[in-house]
Design an enzyme around this catalytic site. Structure first.
Site, mmCIF file in Angstrom:
data_model
loop_
_atom_site.group_PDB
_atom_site.id
_atom_site.type_symbol
_atom_site.label_atom_id
_atom_site.label_comp_id
_atom_site.label_asym_id
_atom_site.label_seq_id
_atom_site.Cartn_x
_atom_site.Cartn_y
_atom_site.Cartn_z
ATOM 1 N N HIS A 4 -25.554 57.403 -72.936
ATOM 2 C CA HIS A 4 -25.436 55.929 -72.844
ATOM 3 C C HIS A 4 -25.979 55.410 -71.512
ATOM 4 O O HIS A 4 -25.282 54.759 -70.740
ATOM 5 C CB HIS A 4 -23.986 55.470 -73.059
ATOM 6 C CG HIS A 4 -23.895 54.043 -73.527
ATOM 7 N ND1 HIS A 4 -22.885 53.556 -74.313
ATOM 8 C CD2 HIS A 4 -24.714 52.982 -73.318
ATOM 9 C CE1 HIS A 4 -23.075 52.274 -74.565
ATOM 10 N NE2 HIS A 4 -24.180 51.900 -73.963
ATOM 11 N N SER A 36 -28.217 51.065 -79.301
ATOM 12 C CA SER A 36 -27.329 49.891 -79.401
ATOM 13 C C SER A 36 -25.869 50.320 -79.303
ATOM 14 O O SER A 36 -25.325 50.433 -78.208
ATOM 15 C CB SER A 36 -27.615 49.099 -80.673
ATOM 16 O OG SER A 36 -27.308 49.852 -81.834
ATOM 17 N N ARG A 37 -25.241 50.599 -80.433
ATOM 18 C CA ARG A 37 -23.873 51.103 -80.419
ATOM 19 C C ARG A 37 -23.756 52.213 -81.460
ATOM 20 O O ARG A 37 -24.301 52.099 -82.571
ATOM 21 C CB ARG A 37 -22.879 49.979 -80.746
ATOM 22 C CG ARG A 37 -22.645 48.990 -79.611
ATOM 23 C CD ARG A 37 -21.967 49.629 -78.407
ATOM 24 N NE ARG A 37 -21.735 48.690 -77.313
ATOM 25 C CZ ARG A 37 -22.556 48.481 -76.292
ATOM 26 N NH1 ARG A 37 -23.702 49.145 -76.203
ATOM 27 N NH2 ARG A 37 -22.239 47.624 -75.341
ATOM 28 N N GLY A 43 -33.358 41.080 -81.399
ATOM 29 C CA GLY A 43 -32.940 40.294 -80.230
ATOM 30 C C GLY A 43 -33.940 40.548 -79.116
ATOM 31 O O GLY A 43 -35.078 40.958 -79.365
ATOM 32 N N ARG A 44 -33.494 40.308 -77.898
ATOM 33 C CA ARG A 44 -34.388 40.500 -76.736
ATOM 34 C C ARG A 44 -34.886 41.943 -76.650
ATOM 35 O O ARG A 44 -36.054 42.190 -76.395
ATOM 36 C CB ARG A 44 -33.632 40.205 -75.440
ATOM 37 C CG ARG A 44 -33.222 38.783 -75.256
ATOM 38 C CD ARG A 44 -32.511 38.655 -73.917
ATOM 39 N NE ARG A 44 -32.006 37.325 -73.709
ATOM 40 C CZ ARG A 44 -30.846 36.879 -74.202
ATOM 41 N NH1 ARG A 44 -30.100 37.673 -74.930
ATOM 42 N NH2 ARG A 44 -30.446 35.642 -73.969
ATOM 43 N N GLY A 50 -28.920 53.564 -71.310
ATOM 44 C CA GLY A 50 -29.966 52.566 -71.585
ATOM 45 C C GLY A 50 -30.241 51.650 -70.409
ATOM 46 O O GLY A 50 -31.390 51.389 -70.064
ATOM 47 N N GLU A 74 -17.868 57.826 -78.852
ATOM 48 C CA GLU A 74 -18.255 58.084 -77.477
ATOM 49 C C GLU A 74 -17.059 58.360 -76.567
ATOM 50 O O GLU A 74 -16.084 57.613 -76.663
ATOM 51 C CB GLU A 74 -18.974 56.820 -76.991
ATOM 52 C CG GLU A 74 -20.186 57.102 -76.194
ATOM 53 C CD GLU A 74 -21.083 55.888 -76.086
ATOM 54 O OE1 GLU A 74 -21.569 55.392 -77.120
ATOM 55 O OE2 GLU A 74 -21.279 55.440 -74.966
HETATM 56 C C1 DGY Z 1 -24.873 47.200 -72.844
HETATM 57 O O1 DGY Z 1 -25.056 46.499 -71.849
HETATM 58 O O2 DGY Z 1 -24.299 46.787 -73.842
HETATM 59 C C2 DGY Z 1 -25.440 48.574 -72.785
HETATM 60 O O3 DGY Z 1 -24.969 49.350 -73.816
HETATM 61 C C3 DGY Z 1 -25.180 49.167 -71.426
HETATM 62 O O4 DGY Z 1 -26.017 50.257 -71.226
#
Ligand code: DGY
Length: 326
Positions: free
Chosen positions: A290, A242-243, A160-161, A292, A272
């Site tokens: 978390h 990601s997750r 993805g992006r 990001g 988490e």
């Molecule tokens: C999201 O936007 O899904 C990210 O995990 C947030 O940091």
């Protein structure tokens, strides 16, 4: 016509930009005062009668919650790009618009993915601890040897992006060879970054670094587990921004303990904020909480975008960044 009495509930304090925007638009805005994730029972009470909810990835948005809000609820704006906290089916059945924050956090997350790759491969947290503890007694030829990224093979899992932004940094900045796996091929991407498409086993087999960028859906849960670690190179590093549930974390701990792979960099966790036992004791893993998208710039823009989505929908216009119904 804008109804002045339309109500918006924000489930936790977020940067002011979006809150200001919502107030300027004339809505009655309330923000949870709980210092932390709002407890479910309180959330169910607070959403009663609201027209819009600005939700976080830590808030479960399901049919029960939507019904507790009431039939006037028009939009849930998620303050995240991922929407695995939202039951999209339940929302679709109730005609509630769901929005997310794509695009605005791409660069921040890509930067953190790269930071994790460099941190684990060059052993930065370990070296920092070593130095702080006074263990550095002078330059040594065999001290803290790590791995280079330059000219190595980067496997992007999920194009993805954010995956593309990581590839861009790797290709132009570190002259890495890019391979990728996604449900569909992207020839434009292949040309731009001289990238090669692989099936998942091929990517796991060939990559020196693997960066995960898939959404969490039933098909991606435990996409990387015991069998996948067996295919990966012993010298490989795995990074996940990601997750958490995309990786079987117990299998990862085992793989790291037994040096089946060289290391991992994690920003997200299977349960988490809990960590699988053993994870924090390993020196070949770098852990971030978390974060990001956690830059001042990005969090402000996310706040604005989530708010703008609410303004659009409550004014009867299409959302700026709607999430497709399943
Ligand atoms: C999201 O936007 O899904 C990210 O995990 C947030 O940091």
């Amino acid at each position: 016509m804008l109804n002045q009495k339309q109500k918006v509930f924000i489930t936790r304090k977020i940067p002011d930009a979006g809150i200001k925007l919502l107030k300027q638009a004339g809505f009655q805005v309330s923000v949870s005062q709980v210092d932390g994730v709002i407890p479910r029972d309180e959330l169910l009470k607070k959403v009663k009668g609201v027209d819009a909810i600005l939700a976080l990835l830590t808030d479960k948005m399901d049919g029960e919650l939507m019904d507790a809000a009431g039939k006037q609820l028009e939009v849930i704006a998620n303050y995240a790009v991922g929407t695995d906290n939202i039951n999209l089916e339940d929302a679709a059945q109730r005609n509630i618009t769901i929005t997310n924050t794509p695009g605005v956090l791409t660069e921040a997350v890509a930067e953190l993915a790269f930071a994790l790759m460099i941190s684990v491969a060059r052993r930065i947290p370990e070296s920092d601890q070593f130095t702080r503890k006074g263990k550095y007694k002078g330059w040594a030829p065999m001290m803290m040897l790590g791995s280079e990224l330059h000219h190595k093979i980067l496997g992007i899992l999920g194009l993805g992006r954010i995956g593309s932004a990581v590839a861009e940094r790797a290709f132009f900045g570190f002259k890495m060879k890019i391979i990728y796996y996604d449900v569909k091929r992207n020839e434009e991407f292949e040309q731009k970054f001289q990238a090669e498409y692989r099936g998942l086993p091929g990517l796991l087999r060939d990559a020196d670094f693997i960066s995960i960028h898939v959404p969490l859906i039933p098909e991606t849960k435990h996409l990387i587990g015991k069998n996948e670690f067996k295919i990966m190179k012993k010298t490989a590093y795995l990074v996940n921004t990601s997750r958490g549930p995309v990786i079987d974390e117990a299998a990862l701990v085992e793989a790291l303990k037994k040096n089946r792979i060289a290391g991992a960099g994690l920003d997200v966790y299977e349960n988490e904020p809990k960590l699988t036992p053993g994870l924090k004791d390993l020196s070949n893993v770098v852990l971030t909480p978390h974060t990001g998208s956690a830059t001042i710039e990005t969090r402000a823009t996310m706040s604005e975008l989530a708010a703008k989505n609410i303004v659009e929908v409550l004014n009867g216009r299409p959302a700026l960044t709607p999430v497709k119904k399943p």
